[in-house]
Design a protein around this motif. Structure first.
Motif, PDB file in Angstrom:
ATOM      1  N   ALA A 165       7.494  26.847  23.166  1.00 59.19           N
ATOM      2  CA  ALA A 165       7.726  28.295  23.144  1.00 59.19           C
ATOM      3  C   ALA A 165       7.661  28.826  21.715  1.00 59.19           C
ATOM      4  O   ALA A 165       7.174  29.944  21.473  1.00 59.19           O
ATOM      5  N   LEU A 166       8.148  28.048  20.768  1.00 58.49           N
ATOM      6  CA  LEU A 166       8.075  28.446  19.367  1.00 58.49           C
ATOM      7  C   LEU A 166       6.619  28.619  18.937  1.00 58.49           C
ATOM      8  O   LEU A 166       6.283  29.579  18.233  1.00 58.49           O
ATOM      9  N   LEU A 167       5.754  27.713  19.377  1.00 57.98           N
ATOM     10  CA  LEU A 167       4.338  27.850  19.050  1.00 57.98           C
ATOM     11  C   LEU A 167       3.731  29.089  19.688  1.00 57.98           C
ATOM     12  O   LEU A 167       2.910  29.777  19.075  1.00 57.98           O
ATOM     13  N   ASP A 168       4.141  29.400  20.912  1.00 61.55           N
ATOM     14  CA  ASP A 168       3.657  30.623  21.561  1.00 61.55           C
ATOM     15  C   ASP A 168       4.011  31.855  20.733  1.00 61.55           C
ATOM     16  O   ASP A 168       3.193  32.761  20.535  1.00 61.55           O
ATOM     17  N   VAL A 169       5.243  31.887  20.249  1.00 61.75           N
ATOM     18  CA  VAL A 169       5.684  32.997  19.406  1.00 61.75           C
ATOM     19  C   VAL A 169       4.872  33.029  18.113  1.00 61.75           C
ATOM     20  O   VAL A 169       4.450  34.090  17.639  1.00 61.75           O
ATOM     21  N   ALA A 170       4.618  31.848  17.541  1.00 60.77           N
ATOM     22  CA  ALA A 170       3.867  31.768  16.289  1.00 60.77           C
ATOM     23  C   ALA A 170       2.444  32.296  16.460  1.00 60.77           C
ATOM     24  O   ALA A 170       1.963  33.109  15.659  1.00 60.77           O
ATOM     25  N   TRP A 171       1.758  31.854  17.545  1.00 60.43           N
ATOM     26  CA  TRP A 171       0.381  32.323  17.766  1.00 60.43           C
ATOM     27  C   TRP A 171       0.371  33.828  18.014  1.00 60.43           C
ATOM     28  O   TRP A 171      -0.492  34.548  17.508  1.00 60.43           O
ATOM     29  N   ALA A 172       1.349  34.288  18.802  1.00 60.80           N
ATOM     30  CA  ALA A 172       1.368  35.707  19.181  1.00 60.80           C
ATOM     31  C   ALA A 172       1.732  36.618  18.006  1.00 60.80           C
ATOM     32  O   ALA A 172       1.407  37.806  18.018  1.00 60.80           O
ATOM     33  N   SER A 173       2.387  36.064  16.998  1.00 64.35           N
ATOM     34  CA  SER A 173       2.852  36.900  15.888  1.00 64.35           C
ATOM     35  C   SER A 173       1.703  37.457  15.048  1.00 64.35           C
ATOM     36  O   SER A 173       1.841  38.502  14.415  1.00 64.35           O
ATOM     37  N   GLY A 174       0.578  36.747  15.050  1.00 67.59           N
ATOM     38  CA  GLY A 174      -0.544  37.175  14.232  1.00 67.59           C
ATOM     39  C   GLY A 174      -0.312  36.998  12.743  1.00 67.59           C
ATOM     40  O   GLY A 174      -1.102  37.483  11.921  1.00 67.59           O
ATOM     41  N   ARG A 175       0.760  36.305  12.384  1.00 68.68           N
ATOM     42  CA  ARG A 175       1.089  36.136  10.974  1.00 68.68           C
ATOM     43  C   ARG A 175       0.364  34.926  10.377  1.00 68.68           C
ATOM     44  O   ARG A 175      -0.043  34.014  11.084  1.00 68.68           O
ATOM     45  N   ASP A 176       0.219  34.957   9.074  1.00 70.13           N
ATOM     46  CA  ASP A 176      -0.434  33.880   8.349  1.00 70.13           C
ATOM     47  C   ASP A 176       0.601  32.788   8.075  1.00 70.13           C
ATOM     48  O   ASP A 176       1.204  32.734   6.999  1.00 70.13           O
TER      49      ASP A 176
END
Length: 301
Positions: A252-263
């Motif tokens: 789930a943390l990775l899902d949030v990371a991908w969705a954040s669009g952050r570098d």
């Protein structure tokens, strides 16, 4: 070279009939064969006696060059050339073209991040040819992609990063793959130089070690631990990491990371993803099956 002549050559270089059929029209194979013949090189002999060993970006991060060179020497593989090579997403797809169709979208995303971590080191190795050609013996000895199948004495076991995606090294399965990968890594001019150095038969482990140090100078050593990667991403995401009710779960943390669009830190994304994301699709797509020592021995007269 006619198709019949090329088929005869390829049949001597791989026990896989499917690979022979595929490589008859493979641009990389044709480039290497045509150039080697123009240079007066015995293509069959060269590809039986020589192989390639790719130290991937994860091997550079892991500082695996010197242990690899020591392992090669201990297992009767002589490094006869070494090259620093720039890689990108296209090189990855060329290398694994006949297997990439069963890679999951997540694995492809991680692989694209991985090739951006550093340049790679490609070693040209020579070994005594007995029952098995050098590339087949090296492929067997380096150990399986699946960490559960690695054994003490295997190169991947020795290097100690027991992970499916971050497996540090790659080598061709058989002599036919050697020809193909030579044209993937090297342009025509460089290939000619690689052929010349390889046929000199002079040991170049020192050159390889020096290139390794150059790569270390521009590539950080990093942790391969899942917990370290997750902690780094949570720190970078800050409050965004708590947006999911399952924020303590790494997937789930990775899902949030991908969705954040952050570098975000690519290495942490790669490491965490390598532990929690699927590596293969369940589509049942057809791919060329890897050739092993048993295939080779059974196929020889």
């Amino acid at each position: 070279m006619t198709d019949d002549t090329l088929r005869t050559l390829l049949t001597a270089l791989t026990p896989s009939k499917e690979k022979v059929d595929a490589y008859l029209a493979d641009t990389y194979v044709l480039e290497t064969v045509d150039q080697a013949q123009a240079l007066g090189i015995d293509v069959e002999r060269f590809s039986h006696e020589h192989s390639l060993l790719l130290l991937k970006p994860d091997a550079i991060v892991a500082r695996a060059v010197d242990p690899t060179l020591e392992w090669l020497a201990a297992n009767e593989f002589q490094v006869v050339d070494a090259r620093r090579v720039v890689v990108d997403r296209h090189v990855a797809r060329a290398l694994w073209y006949f297997a990439w169709n069963i890679a999951s979208p997540e694995r492809r995303r991680l692989a694209d991040l991985l090739v951006g971590i550093s340049d790679v080191l490609v070693l040209v190795v020579r070994g005594p040819v007995g029952e098995l050609p050098t590339p087949v013996r090296l492929a067997e000895a380096k150990g399986a992609t699946d960490p559960r199948k690695r054994r003490p004495g295997d190169l991947r076991y020795l290097l100690g990063r027991h992970n499916y995606l971050l497996n540090l090294v790659h080598s061709p399965d058989d002599p036919a793959d050697v020809l193909r990968e030579l044209a993937i890594y090297f342009d025509e001019h460089t290939r000619a130089d690689v052929f010349a150095r390889a046929l000199e038969g002079r040991g170049r482990s020192g050159d390889a070690a020096a290139l390794g140090r150059e790569l270390y100078d521009v590539t950080l050593a990093r942790s391969f631990e899942r917990s370290d990667a997750a902690a780094r991403l949570r720190d970078e995401l800050g409050s965004a990491a708590a947006e999911s009710p399952e924020h303590s779960d790494d997937a789930a943390l990775l899902d949030v990371a991908w969705a954040s669009g952050r570098d975000l830190d690519p290495w942490s994304l790669i490491v965490l993803g390598s532990y929690v994301l699927p590596m293969r699709t369940g589509s049942g797509s057809q791919t060329l099956r890897p050739v092993g020592a048993t295939d080779w021995l059974e196929a020889r007269p």
